[in-house]
Write an enzyme that holds these catalytic residues in place. Structure first.
Site, PDB file in Angstrom:
ATOM      1  N   GLU A  52       0.844  -1.202   0.000  1.00  0.00           N
ATOM      2  CA  GLU A  52       0.000   0.000   0.000  1.00  0.00           C
ATOM      3  C   GLU A  52       0.878   1.250   0.000  1.00  0.00           C
ATOM      4  OE1 GLU A  52      -3.042  -0.125  -1.222  1.00  0.00           O
ATOM      5  OE2 GLU A  52      -3.568  -1.629   0.285  1.00  0.00           O
ATOM      6  N   HIS A  53       0.564   2.197  -0.848  1.00  0.00           N
ATOM      7  CA  HIS A  53       1.291   3.468  -0.972  1.00  0.00           C
ATOM      8  C   HIS A  53       2.736   3.260  -1.440  1.00  0.00           C
ATOM      9  CE1 HIS A  53      -1.807   6.162   0.714  1.00  0.00           C
ATOM     10  NE2 HIS A  53      -2.181   5.063   1.361  1.00  0.00           N
ATOM     11  N   THR A  54       3.035   2.076  -1.920  1.00  0.00           N
ATOM     12  CA  THR A  54       4.395   1.827  -2.419  1.00  0.00           C
ATOM     13  C   THR A  54       4.520   2.204  -3.890  1.00  0.00           C
ATOM     14  OG1 THR A  54       3.663  -0.443  -2.700  1.00  0.00           O
ATOM     15  CG2 THR A  54       5.097  -0.004  -0.818  1.00  0.00           C
ATOM     16  N   GLY A 106     -13.328   1.208  -3.328  1.00  0.00           N
ATOM     17  CA  GLY A 106     -11.888   1.081  -3.553  1.00  0.00           C
ATOM     18  C   GLY A 106     -11.485  -0.098  -4.410  1.00  0.00           C
ATOM     19  N   SER A 161     -13.043   1.007  -9.916  1.00  0.00           N
ATOM     20  CA  SER A 161     -13.948   1.071 -11.062  1.00  0.00           C
ATOM     21  C   SER A 161     -13.410   2.053 -12.099  1.00  0.00           C
ATOM     22  CB  SER A 161     -15.350   1.480 -10.614  1.00  0.00           C
ATOM     23  OG  SER A 161     -15.347   2.765 -10.025  1.00  0.00           O
ATOM     24  N   ASP A 219      -3.455   0.311 -10.665  1.00  0.00           N
ATOM     25  CA  ASP A 219      -4.851  -0.048 -10.922  1.00  0.00           C
ATOM     26  C   ASP A 219      -5.055  -0.470 -12.372  1.00  0.00           C
ATOM     27  OD1 ASP A 219      -5.135   0.734  -8.350  1.00  0.00           O
ATOM     28  OD2 ASP A 219      -6.252   2.572  -8.781  1.00  0.00           O
TER      29      ASP A 219
END
Ligand code: ADP
Ligand code: MG
Length: 374
Positions: free
Chosen positions: A24-26, A113, A116, A161
């Site tokens: 996460e946030h990497t 989250g 989409s 994403d």
């Protein structure tokens, strides 16, 4: 312009949402992430309409609009910008897109989250690539979709994403190196455990401003560490020794943020190892450890997510849990033994309701394939 929504489709494309198993946030710190597409998706039906430059786009539950392909500009209607952004980016690469009709229908739970937005961009780009034989590679579709979100929607998202939405393979997660964009599919077999998402239904307005603050704090850490280590350019290059050596120069907050990112990158690689060895106990404990960092060091959790993760710890048949996504709500990801899935969902909903007076939403996700023709 009046739009058309009844036509005979030539092709149908399904473009999935995604989860990030860990990391996460990497992504904006040039590190590692471990996402996969899920079964929930957005379906696009497309056909050429034999006009030179008129496109009709209709999305179920939203609305429809007609547009002139020779005159694309930002819209005041938010969702239209996902379409317009993609068309604008494609027009910079090729002039082969002509008039088309498109309908869009989604079964991705909204605002939870599951990205989409990337499913929208990538599905449309993938569909137009097929319909007009544009010859764009999958990576080009990923990158142009990210640029569409930056330029037209105004979200400075990382590449994860879109990458997950397009490149995923069923039964696998993707180990993506956000620095080199090298990637590897890693088989994920969690049986007899299932991935259960608990939707806090919290979407704090904080998320985007705090996201930018975290980005700046990481940059500040990099700048300070760079003084003694001129060769580093992102937290990806920073070791534990380097950050400890520069600790006295930074605020506790900056130190905590950088520490989290360094640990989180390490956790992604440890997770890959644990998945390969089918060491599910370790898989679960890495998830709990990650949430602890998300909550205490990176400080992007919220009381609702913390409550649900603590709740999971009360079950020996839940191996691990953590908040996923940018933060301040969204979903928690839980590794739950198949025998207790129903009871776990039910008891979590009761506990959540009594604590926050909100109806919890719980659903299973399965690592699935990326954007494809149906
Ligand atoms: P997430 O990507 O986590 O789901 P975002 O805020 O990044 O959340 O993207 C959600 C936005 O994407 C929606 O507000 C809407 O504008 C657009 N969107 C998502 N699904 C659809 C859809 N089926 N039709 C039209 N627009 C959609
Ligand atoms: Mg998004």
């Amino acid at each position: 312009m009046q739009f058309i929504k009844d036509f005979e489709p030539e092709i149908t494309i399904a473009s999935p949402g995604r989860i990030n198993f860990i990391g996460e946030h990497t992504d904006y710190n040039m590190g590692y992430v471990l996402p996969t597409a899920i079964e929930n998706k957005i379906v696009f039906k497309l056909a050429k309409n034999n006009s030179e430059n008129i496109a009709n786009v209709y999305s179920v539950g939203y609305d429809g609009f007609a547009l002139d392909l020779n005159n694309i500009s930002r819209s005041n209607t938010e969702w239209e910008n996902y379409v317009l952004g993609v068309l604008s980016e494609i027009s910079k690469l090729t002039d082969r897109v002509k008039g088309f009709d498109c309908t869009i229908e989604s079964n991705l739970p909204l605002g939870s989250g599951l990205s989409s937005s990337a499913a929208m961009e990538c599905g449309l780009a993938f569909g137009l690539n097929e319909l007009f034989d544009l010859g764009l590679s999958k990576l080009t579709i990923v990158e142009l979709s990210q640029r569409a979100e930056h330029g037209y929607v105004g979200t400075q998202c990382g590449i994860m994403d879109q990458f997950a939405s397009v490149m995923s393979k069923a039964g696998n997660v993707i180990l993506l190196d956000c620095q080199s964009l090298e990637y590897q599919h890693i088989p994920i077999d969690l049986r007899p455990y299932k991935i259960i998402m608990l939707n806090t239904k919290v979407s704090h307005n904080l998320a985007s401003s705090e996201y930018n603050t975290r980005k700046q704090e990481c940059e500040e850490g990099v700048a300070l560490i760079k003084r003694t280590n001129p060769s580093i350019s992102s937290l990806r290059d920073v070791t534990r020794e380097m950050i400890e050596a520069s600790k006295h120069e930074m605020t506790q907050t900056v130190y905590n943020r950088c520490s989290f990112i360094i640990d989180e990158n390490k956790r992604v690689l440890e997770m890959v190892k644990a998945l390969k060895e089918k060491d599910l106990e370790t898989v679960g404990s890495i998830l709990y450890e990650a949430h602890d960092g998300i909550s205490r060091l990176y400080e992007v959790s919220c009381s609702e997510s913390d409550f649900l993760v603590d709740f999971s710890k009360g079950y020996s048949d839940v191996l691990g849990a953590r908040q996923t996504g940018g933060g301040f709500g969204g979903c928690t990801l839980n590794l739950v033994h198949e025998d207790i899935v129903d009871i776990f969902k039910k008891e979590a909903a009761i506990a959540y309701k009594s604590e926050f007076n909100v109806d919890l939403e719980a659903f299973e996700v399965k690592p699935s394939g990326g954007t494809a023709i149906v």
